[in-house]
Design a protein around this motif. Structure first.
Motif, PDB file in Angstrom:
ATOM      1  N   TYR A 123       0.820  -1.214   0.000  1.00 40.27           N
ATOM      2  CA  TYR A 123       0.000   0.000   0.000  1.00 40.27           C
ATOM      3  C   TYR A 123       0.844   1.249   0.000  1.00 40.27           C
ATOM      4  O   TYR A 123       1.785   1.399   0.780  1.00 40.27           O
ATOM      5  CB  TYR A 123      -0.909   0.013   1.228  1.00 40.27           C
ATOM      6  CG  TYR A 123      -1.716   1.284   1.369  1.00 40.27           C
ATOM      7  CD1 TYR A 123      -2.705   1.608   0.452  1.00 40.27           C
ATOM      8  CD2 TYR A 123      -1.479   2.163   2.426  1.00 40.27           C
ATOM      9  CE1 TYR A 123      -3.450   2.772   0.579  1.00 40.27           C
ATOM     10  CE2 TYR A 123      -2.225   3.328   2.570  1.00 40.27           C
ATOM     11  CZ  TYR A 123      -3.207   3.627   1.645  1.00 40.27           C
ATOM     12  OH  TYR A 123      -3.939   4.782   1.773  1.00 40.27           O
ATOM     13  N   ARG A 125      -0.511   5.328  -0.710  1.00 41.81           N
ATOM     14  CA  ARG A 125      -1.683   6.102  -1.122  1.00 41.81           C
ATOM     15  C   ARG A 125      -1.457   6.828  -2.445  1.00 41.81           C
ATOM     16  O   ARG A 125      -2.315   6.831  -3.333  1.00 41.81           O
ATOM     17  CB  ARG A 125      -2.058   7.088  -0.027  1.00 41.81           C
ATOM     18  CG  ARG A 125      -3.328   7.881  -0.318  1.00 41.81           C
ATOM     19  CD  ARG A 125      -4.542   6.989  -0.383  1.00 41.81           C
ATOM     20  NE  ARG A 125      -5.786   7.734  -0.516  1.00 41.81           N
ATOM     21  CZ  ARG A 125      -6.936   7.356   0.029  1.00 41.81           C
ATOM     22  NH1 ARG A 125      -6.997   6.253   0.738  1.00 41.81           N
ATOM     23  NH2 ARG A 125      -8.019   8.071  -0.146  1.00 41.81           N
ATOM     24  N   LEU A 197       0.887  -2.722   4.713  1.00 36.75           N
ATOM     25  CA  LEU A 197       0.037  -1.539   4.829  1.00 36.75           C
ATOM     26  C   LEU A 197       0.837  -0.243   4.760  1.00 36.75           C
ATOM     27  O   LEU A 197       0.329   0.823   5.071  1.00 36.75           O
ATOM     28  CB  LEU A 197      -0.791  -1.598   6.110  1.00 36.75           C
ATOM     29  CG  LEU A 197      -2.126  -2.333   5.925  1.00 36.75           C
ATOM     30  CD1 LEU A 197      -2.736  -2.721   7.246  1.00 36.75           C
ATOM     31  CD2 LEU A 197      -3.105  -1.482   5.121  1.00 36.75           C
ATOM     32  N   TYR A 215       1.669   7.593  11.589  1.00 31.38           N
ATOM     33  CA  TYR A 215       1.260   6.766  10.448  1.00 31.38           C
ATOM     34  C   TYR A 215      -0.110   6.133  10.687  1.00 31.38           C
ATOM     35  O   TYR A 215      -0.910   6.001   9.744  1.00 31.38           O
ATOM     36  CB  TYR A 215       2.298   5.678  10.141  1.00 31.38           C
ATOM     37  CG  TYR A 215       2.003   5.023   8.810  1.00 31.38           C
ATOM     38  CD1 TYR A 215       2.271   5.697   7.615  1.00 31.38           C
ATOM     39  CD2 TYR A 215       1.379   3.778   8.735  1.00 31.38           C
ATOM     40  CE1 TYR A 215       1.959   5.139   6.386  1.00 31.38           C
ATOM     41  CE2 TYR A 215       1.057   3.213   7.511  1.00 31.38           C
ATOM     42  CZ  TYR A 215       1.344   3.902   6.340  1.00 31.38           C
ATOM     43  OH  TYR A 215       1.011   3.348   5.122  1.00 31.38           O
ATOM     44  N   LYS A 218      -2.591   8.585   9.783  1.00 27.84           N
ATOM     45  CA  LYS A 218      -2.675   8.652   8.318  1.00 27.84           C
ATOM     46  C   LYS A 218      -3.583   7.540   7.793  1.00 27.84           C
ATOM     47  O   LYS A 218      -4.456   7.777   6.948  1.00 27.84           O
ATOM     48  CB  LYS A 218      -1.274   8.541   7.723  1.00 27.84           C
ATOM     49  CG  LYS A 218      -1.196   8.637   6.199  1.00 27.84           C
ATOM     50  CD  LYS A 218       0.253   8.640   5.755  1.00 27.84           C
ATOM     51  CE  LYS A 218       0.393   8.854   4.247  1.00 27.84           C
ATOM     52  NZ  LYS A 218      -0.102   7.710   3.465  1.00 27.84           N
ATOM     53  N   LEU A 219      -3.397   6.322   8.291  1.00 32.39           N
ATOM     54  CA  LEU A 219      -4.267   5.217   7.880  1.00 32.39           C
ATOM     55  C   LEU A 219      -5.714   5.482   8.271  1.00 32.39           C
ATOM     56  O   LEU A 219      -6.651   5.149   7.524  1.00 32.39           O
ATOM     57  CB  LEU A 219      -3.810   3.905   8.517  1.00 32.39           C
ATOM     58  CG  LEU A 219      -2.573   3.223   7.924  1.00 32.39           C
ATOM     59  CD1 LEU A 219      -2.280   1.926   8.686  1.00 32.39           C
ATOM     60  CD2 LEU A 219      -2.758   2.929   6.449  1.00 32.39           C
ATOM     61  N   ASP A 220      -5.906   6.072   9.435  1.00 31.14           N
ATOM     62  CA  ASP A 220      -7.259   6.375   9.896  1.00 31.14           C
ATOM     63  C   ASP A 220      -7.952   7.343   8.948  1.00 31.14           C
ATOM     64  O   ASP A 220      -9.162   7.239   8.701  1.00 31.14           O
ATOM     65  CB  ASP A 220      -7.193   6.961  11.306  1.00 31.14           C
ATOM     66  CG  ASP A 220      -8.546   6.972  11.992  1.00 31.14           C
ATOM     67  OD1 ASP A 220      -9.331   6.031  11.787  1.00 31.14           O
ATOM     68  OD2 ASP A 220      -8.819   7.931  12.726  1.00 31.14           O
ATOM     69  N   GLU A 222      -7.172   7.651   5.715  1.00 29.22           N
ATOM     70  CA  GLU A 222      -7.181   7.145   4.344  1.00 29.22           C
ATOM     71  C   GLU A 222      -8.028   5.904   4.140  1.00 29.22           C
ATOM     72  O   GLU A 222      -8.543   5.678   3.038  1.00 29.22           O
ATOM     73  CB  GLU A 222      -5.741   6.858   3.893  1.00 29.22           C
ATOM     74  CG  GLU A 222      -4.889   8.111   3.813  1.00 29.22           C
ATOM     75  CD  GLU A 222      -3.446   7.826   3.427  1.00 29.22           C
ATOM     76  OE1 GLU A 222      -2.694   8.795   3.223  1.00 29.22           O
ATOM     77  OE2 GLU A 222      -3.067   6.627   3.331  1.00 29.22           O
ATOM     78  N   MET A 223      -8.158   5.057   5.152  1.00 28.33           N
ATOM     79  CA  MET A 223      -8.872   3.795   4.995  1.00 28.33           C
ATOM     80  C   MET A 223     -10.356   3.955   5.350  1.00 28.33           C
ATOM     81  O   MET A 223     -10.695   4.428   6.431  1.00 28.33           O
ATOM     82  CB  MET A 223      -8.245   2.725   5.890  1.00 28.33           C
ATOM     83  CG  MET A 223      -6.929   2.188   5.375  1.00 28.33           C
ATOM     84  SD  MET A 223      -7.175   1.175   3.907  1.00 28.33           S
ATOM     85  CE  MET A 223      -5.508   1.197   3.226  1.00 28.33           C
ATOM     86  N   ILE A 226     -11.198  -1.163   7.632  1.00 29.98           N
ATOM     87  CA  ILE A 226     -10.193  -2.208   7.847  1.00 29.98           C
ATOM     88  C   ILE A 226     -10.916  -3.378   8.485  1.00 29.98           C
ATOM     89  O   ILE A 226     -11.351  -3.300   9.641  1.00 29.98           O
ATOM     90  CB  ILE A 226      -9.038  -1.716   8.747  1.00 29.98           C
ATOM     91  CG1 ILE A 226      -8.359  -0.492   8.123  1.00 29.98           C
ATOM     92  CG2 ILE A 226      -8.024  -2.844   8.955  1.00 29.98           C
ATOM     93  CD1 ILE A 226      -7.250   0.098   8.986  1.00 29.98           C
ATOM     94  N   LEU A 293      -0.637  -2.037  15.223  1.00 33.81           N
ATOM     95  CA  LEU A 293      -1.548  -1.888  14.088  1.00 33.81           C
ATOM     96  C   LEU A 293      -2.841  -2.660  14.312  1.00 33.81           C
ATOM     97  O   LEU A 293      -3.945  -2.143  14.066  1.00 33.81           O
ATOM     98  CB  LEU A 293      -0.858  -2.375  12.815  1.00 33.81           C
ATOM     99  CG  LEU A 293      -1.732  -2.529  11.561  1.00 33.81           C
ATOM    100  CD1 LEU A 293      -2.338  -1.192  11.154  1.00 33.81           C
ATOM    101  CD2 LEU A 293      -0.912  -3.126  10.415  1.00 33.81           C
TER     102      LEU A 293
END
Length: 385
Positions: A123, A125, A197, A215, A218-220, A222-223, A226, A293
């Motif tokens: 992954y 983005r 990820l 990070y 950032k995932l929170d 962008e995703m 999950i 994670l």
């Protein structure tokens, strides 16, 4: 290449701008960085099915099972999949060491754009955005890290572990993993979930807490969802709501599970497979990025579930009953030469639908063969011998 250009919407009139603002107010869509994204704590409330999906296929995290849902949906609707180059040894892999590039994927067919990405790839983005539409829904799945470790040992039997010349190589490895581990990108057991990820490589060495939290934030952002293997059916019902798909679209038969293997195969895989007391604690100390994670993803999913309407639990119960009926039918009764049909009656959660041998065959088809069929359909390329 042309299909790797960043897609910007050009708004040249006050009318279009007014329409856009009204749309944002109605749909609760907000801008993060330069892309349009749905708030992660909400599930999009629209009756229009979503067809643009990027799924981060994390190894040994029910990813083949989830991928099959996406493959079936896209295949029957002639959607365009992101596929690795035909020269790849494994049809379901784009890359296990890097994200998508113009060199490791096939371009879309002429006058077409990509709809679904669900093959193995790392992954990133920016790389995903370069090839996927702006309204793409972003998905991933995670699993309890020690369970991934056990599954990886069974499925891949990493040589850097099993070639340790002792009776009990796993225990020896767990005493000092860094002694035996290859480079991060080549490892299957060094916080592999975090790597796939897209965690920055420097965090694998520094374990910098601020960098890790940044990070995760950032995932929170962008995703959109999950999925968590330990709450898989709840996750899939959320997926159904997010994508506005029908119940029959998100049914599945578990794939690539150790339980489904023949006894003689299990016996072979269990050779030199011993876990001493305390193995899990030792692995947790090594795989701390994966555990951080995983804990983040579980809490996030639980938060999303709490945000659902009061009927969510009832829908999950109904989904579990129907899914098990379909699984039993497909594995025990449905045959290509038999006209057996399973009729699922209508309910609050679904219209009446029929499960037949065609649907069953797609649900149990191995991913490599499914990808090869899609490749032929998209590009007219026959599977390699």
């Amino acid at each position: 290449m042309a299909y790797f250009r960043t897609r910007y919407l050009r708004r040249n009139s006050l009318v279009l701008l007014t329409i856009l603002v009204a749309f944002l107010l109605v749909t609760d869509v907000y801008f993060t960085y330069t892309y349009t994204h749905v708030a992660p704590d909400s599930i999009l409330n629209t009756h229009v099915p979503r067809h643009h999906i990027a799924y981060v296929k994390v190894h040994k995290a029910a990813s083949s099972t989830i991928q099959n849902i996406l493959l079936r949906y896209g295949y029957v609707r002639n959607m365009i999949f992101v596929l690795g180059r035909n020269a790849n040894v494994y049809p379901n892999v784009i890359s296990i060491t890097e994200s998508v590039t113009e060199y490791n994927i096939e371009p879309p067919p002429v006058n077409k754009t990509f709809d679904i990405l669900c093959s193995h790839v790392i992954y990133n983005r920016a790389s995903f955005r370069a090839i996927m539409p702006r309204d793409t829904i972003y998905l991933a799945s995670v699993r309890e890290p020690f369970e991934i470790f056990i599954s990886t040992l069974h499925y891949f039997r990493p040589p850097y572990i099993f070639d340790i010349n002792v009776t009990d190589p796993i225990s020896v490895y767990l005493e000092n993993p860094s002694k035996y581990e290859p480079m991060v990108k080549n490892s299957l057991t060094n916080n592999r979930m975090a790597f796939e990820l897209g965690f920055p490589l420097h965090l694998f060495h520094s374990r910098n807490w601020t960098g890790i939290q940044n990070y995760l934030e950032k995932l929170d952002r962008e995703m959109d969802l999950i999925l968590v293997v330990e709450l898989l059916e709840e996750s899939v019902v959320l997926l159904k709501r997010l994508l506005n798909w029908k119940l029959q679209d998100v049914l599945y038969v578990p794939k690539n599970t150790f339980k489904a293997l023949r006894n003689e195969t299990k016996a072979l895989l269990n050779k030199k497979f011993h876990l001493i007391k305390g193995a899990k604690e030792k692995y947790r100390a090594w795989a701390d990025l994966d555990y951080i994670l995983y804990d983040f993803a579980v809490k996030r999913l639980q938060r999303q579930i709490r945000g659902q309407d009061p009927n969510f639990e009832v829908e999950v119960k109904h989904y579990k009953i129907v899914r098990k009926k379909v699984e039993d039918f497909c594995l025990n009764e449905s045959k290509p030469y038999r006209r057996a049909r399973l009729v699922i009656p209508p309910s609050v959660w679904n219209e009446e639908f029929v499960v037949d041998s065609v649907m069953c065959s797609q649900m149990i088809l191995r991913e490599a063969y499914f990808i090869q069929e899609i490749r032929y359909k998209q590009y007219g390329i026959l599977p390699k011998e």
